[in-house]
Write an enzyme that holds these catalytic residues in place. Structure first.
Site, PDB file in Angstrom:
ATOM      1  N   ALA A 206       0.537  -1.204   0.076  1.00  0.00           N
ATOM      2  CA  ALA A 206       0.059  -0.070   0.038  1.00  0.00           C
ATOM      3  C   ALA A 206       0.898   1.261   0.029  1.00  0.00           C
ATOM      4  CB  ALA A 206      -1.061  -0.124   1.198  1.00  0.00           C
ATOM      5  N   ASP A 328      -1.170   6.383   7.537  1.00  0.00           N
ATOM      6  CA  ASP A 328      -0.650   4.810   7.403  1.00  0.00           C
ATOM      7  C   ASP A 328      -1.192   4.151   8.573  1.00  0.00           C
ATOM      8  OD1 ASP A 328       0.960   2.609   6.857  1.00  0.00           O
ATOM      9  OD2 ASP A 328       2.720   3.309   7.460  1.00  0.00           O
ATOM     10  N   TRP A 417       3.151  -5.067  13.679  1.00  0.00           N
ATOM     11  CA  TRP A 417       3.117  -6.268  13.406  1.00  0.00           C
ATOM     12  C   TRP A 417       3.363  -7.208  14.516  1.00  0.00           C
ATOM     13  CZ3 TRP A 417       6.889  -9.336  14.214  1.00  0.00           C
ATOM     14  CH2 TRP A 417       8.215  -8.642  14.218  1.00  0.00           C
TER      15      TRP A 417
END
Ligand code: CA
Length: 713
Positions: A206, A328, A417
């Site tokens: 992205a 983001d 993550w």
């Protein structure tokens, strides 16, 4: 461990006897073949706590181990049982699987390793041979977060967009499918999940102008069963699903020409009770909504959790955490399922701590918001309106005006993550939190580029200022912490402060322990209820990945993949050293009580010396070089040309003084190392300007070092 009933064993013995010594019967081999995992085994994972059969151990992805041989009383005796050196030296982000005494894990460049889980003895390795030049398409290092196991096969997503099925016994390829259009800059870094014989995989990109989707492939044949796009395509063409026609009403302008983003790059979670698949959807492409969807709009399904039917990929519900995303703020972070008591009622919920800094509890049957509170400092929103489920944005959030807006959190996210864990014993969620903002300033005009990051944000405005006082103030404000969060009360139970962000994923165990690696090179254990530190190990390198617990022959082990990298040290320059000054030493580290193995001492490395040629270019050339460097080069070689310790720091490059610079930047002579030629988008004059800027910065840094202002080398 799956044990066949005695009666079945006897019958098998009789059959084998009846046909002579032909080896095991098919039913016997079905039980003894490696990685023989299926849905029933994963659903019943708590009956065999010695195994870690799917990414988050169970379908609920709580990353809680019921093992307690290692516990708060004896964790002090934990020592290294074995280690396995990896042959890659980039970020290591994988969670290993352990099934019936065999450990399967991935490394940077999408390689797979199978070892004996008790000894570390190598069984096989697999290298998908990702072309090194594909690395330039990765926003966030050439990482991989793990494999899935199913009925004797392992499934791997490769950086270059393939889904590969391997024979778990040998590592040989059974099938290999391209899941992307290679004309676009897609990458796969996430672990696949297997649901009812279908392998579910998403992708990233992205920052690179792609359109996100998640797909299901038949585990046996590798044929695609369904695909769900997370953002609508060109409305002049038929929509792929009715829900995308509705989603298109939340977009304006010609977003499809820019991709739109919304990649499903990490979290994919299955609920077998409700038969729902939850996906976490990423940020917009480009980041800046002014260019992506100039008339505004929520831009569904960016930054949302979407529930799908796993058999067909049909939409069921969604909850959008960040409408009109422009920071983001991915919602791709780990989704954790739990049944908890709220106001006296047992609720089926999911927990989510996405980049935007809020901790969400949703009813996972309907997608209804139950509660949301910031789990650390944020300034882009003051809260979430419980009537609408929408964030209450502050005035600076959408970075209006010409001055850069200091928005917290930034693109690194309050949580990225690195996996969190949930202990049903303490009722707490253990979250690796980043406290780092970003200076957002819109560019005047957005031009998408094939070889650069496409943010629509001024990459010069965000660069670290060189005024020592301002720099110090910025560095002092950046922190990290391990937060133990009470999801019912929506408040912090305890926290461990870290010097900087990008610390490791967490594991909670029934031994009242929480394990976490640190960016500074430790692997540590805390009491899960109080946060008291009770064990710490020198890992020699930054540890980012999620740890696991498993058992072989009744003995419990703890494993964590070590190795520094990922987007943080690649992009953030000097900020990366805030968390610790570590090298990448990539290894699988495995511990047990009384473990006696020792890591070899790290070889001494002579610190490199800055020896740049004199800076003679004009201010205009240096300024031009800065703008190109920040847009094209900083995403790997670090903000304002300070390398974060993983990829080459160009201030030290020999090529600053020779034409070698042009052979690398334009000629592509280091393509085999991942450094592609930029000649399609950069001229000789551009490359010369970048060099002039790096020479300028090298001289600036040399001057600082000589004045004792503190260089990190
Ligand atoms: Ca992103």
């Amino acid at each position: 461990m799956f044990r066949p009933r005695a009666g079945v064993l006897v019958m098998v013995a009789v059959l084998v006897a009846g046909v002579g010594c032909r080896g095991p019967s098919s039913s016997e081999s079905a039980r003894t073949k490696p990685a023989d995992v299926d849905g029933a085994r994963i659903v019943n994972a708590d009956r065999e706590p010695g195994n870690w059969m799917t990414h988050g151990r169970t379908y609920s992805e709580q990353r809680f181990s019921p093992l307690k041989q290692i516990n708060q009383g004896n964790v002090g005796q934990l020592g290294l049982a074995w280690y396995y050196d990896l042959d890659t030296h980039r970020g290591q982000e994988a969670t290993p699987l352990v099934v019936d005494g065999v450990m399967y894990f991935t490394t940077a460049w999408s390689k797979v390793v199978a070892v004996n889980a008790a000894t570390g003895a190598l069984l096989w390795t697999y290298d998908p041979k990702v072309p090194p030049e594909w690395g330039v398409n990765a926003c966030c290092d050439v990482v991989n977060r793990g494999v899935a196991a199913w009925k004797g096969k392992l499934f791997l997503g490769t950086l270059d967009g393939r889904l590969v099925a391997l024979d778990a016994a040998t590592g040989k390829v059974i099938w290999d499918k391209l899941t992307i259009d290679p004309n676009y800059r897609y990458t796969i870094t996430g672990a696949p999940r297997v649901v009812k014989g279908k392998v579910i995989i998403g992708n990233g990109g992205a920052e690179m102008g792609v359109r996100g989707y998640v797909s299901a492939y038949d585990a046996d044949t590798g044929s695609m069963v369904w695909r769900f796009y997370t953002v609508p395509g060109d409305p002049s063409k038929p929509f792929e699903s009715p829900i995308l026609e509705k989603a298109a009403k939340t977009w304006t302008g010609e977003w499809w020409k820019l991709g739109g983003g919304g990649t499903v790059w990490d979290s994919i979670v299955y609920d077998p009770e409700l038969d729902l698949l939850y996906i976490g959807v990423g940020n917009g492409s480009p980041w800046n909504q002014r260019f992506r969807s100039p008339g505004g709009g929520d831009n569904l399904f960016l930054s949302s959790i979407v529930a799908l039917k796993p058999d067909t990929g049909e939409y069921v519900w969604h909850y959008q955490e960040t409408p009109g995303e422009m920071w983001d703020y991915t919602a791709a972070q780990q989704i954790t399922l739990a049944d908890i008591t709220i106001n006296g009622q047992i609720r089926k919920v999911l927990f989510h701590a996405p980049k935007n800094g809020f901790f969400y509890v949703l009813d996972r049957t309907t997608g209804t918001l139950i509660s949301a509170k910031p789990c650390t400092y944020v300034n882009w929103a003051t809260g979430v309106d419980m009537k609408t489920g929408r964030p209450i944005e502050t005035g600076i959030a959408r970075y209006p005006g010409d001055n850069p807006a200091p928005v917290v959190p930034g693109p690194l996210g309050a949580h990225s993550w690195q996996p969190m864990s949930f202990s049903p014993q303490t009722g707490l969620v253990y979250i690796p939190v980043n406290d780092v903002g970003f200076l957002y300033k819109s560019v005047a005009r957005f031009e998408p580029k094939k070889l650069a990051a496409n943010w629509g944000i001024d990459p010069v405005a965000v660069g670290m200022p060189q005024d020592p006082k301002i720099k110090k103030a910025i560095l002092d404000s950046i922190k990290g912490k391990l937060v133990a969060w009470d999801p019912v009360q929506q408040k912090q139970a305890w926290a461990i402060e870290r010097p900087g962000p990008w610390n490791g994923g967490t594991l909670a165990t029934a031994g009242n322990l929480v394990f976490e690696g640190t960016a500074g090179g430790r692997f540590e254990a805390y009491r899960a209820d109080s946060g008291e530190k009770i064990w710490s190990f020198d890992a020699q390198t930054g540890v980012m990945a999620g740890p696991v617990a498993y058992a072989v022959n009744g003995e419990q082990y703890l494993a964590v993949e070590a190795g520094w990298g990922g987007v943080f040290p690649l992009v953030t320059g000097e900020v990366a050293f805030k968390s610790g000054q570590v090298r990448n030493v990539s290894r699988m580290l495995v511990f047990k009580l009384g473990g006696k193995a020792k890591l070899p001492p790290l070889p001494e490395v002579e610190p490199p010396k800055l020896n740049p040629p004199a800076s003679t270019a004009s201010a205009a050339t240096i300024h031009k070089g800065e703008a190109i460097f920040q847009r094209y080069c900083s995403v790997c070689h670090g903000d304002v040309a300070v390398g974060g310790g993983v990829l080459p720091d160009l201030r030290y490059s020999d090529t600053l003084a020779s034409d070698g610079w042009f052979y690398v930047v334009l000629g592509g002579i280091l393509q085999q190392n991942g450094m592609v030629s930029f000649k399609k988008e950069l001229s000789h004059e551009d490359a010369a300007a970048i060099r002039a800027y790096v020479i300028f910065r090298a001289n600036q840094s040399k001057g600082e070092a000589e004045n004792g202002a503190g260089s990190h080398h």
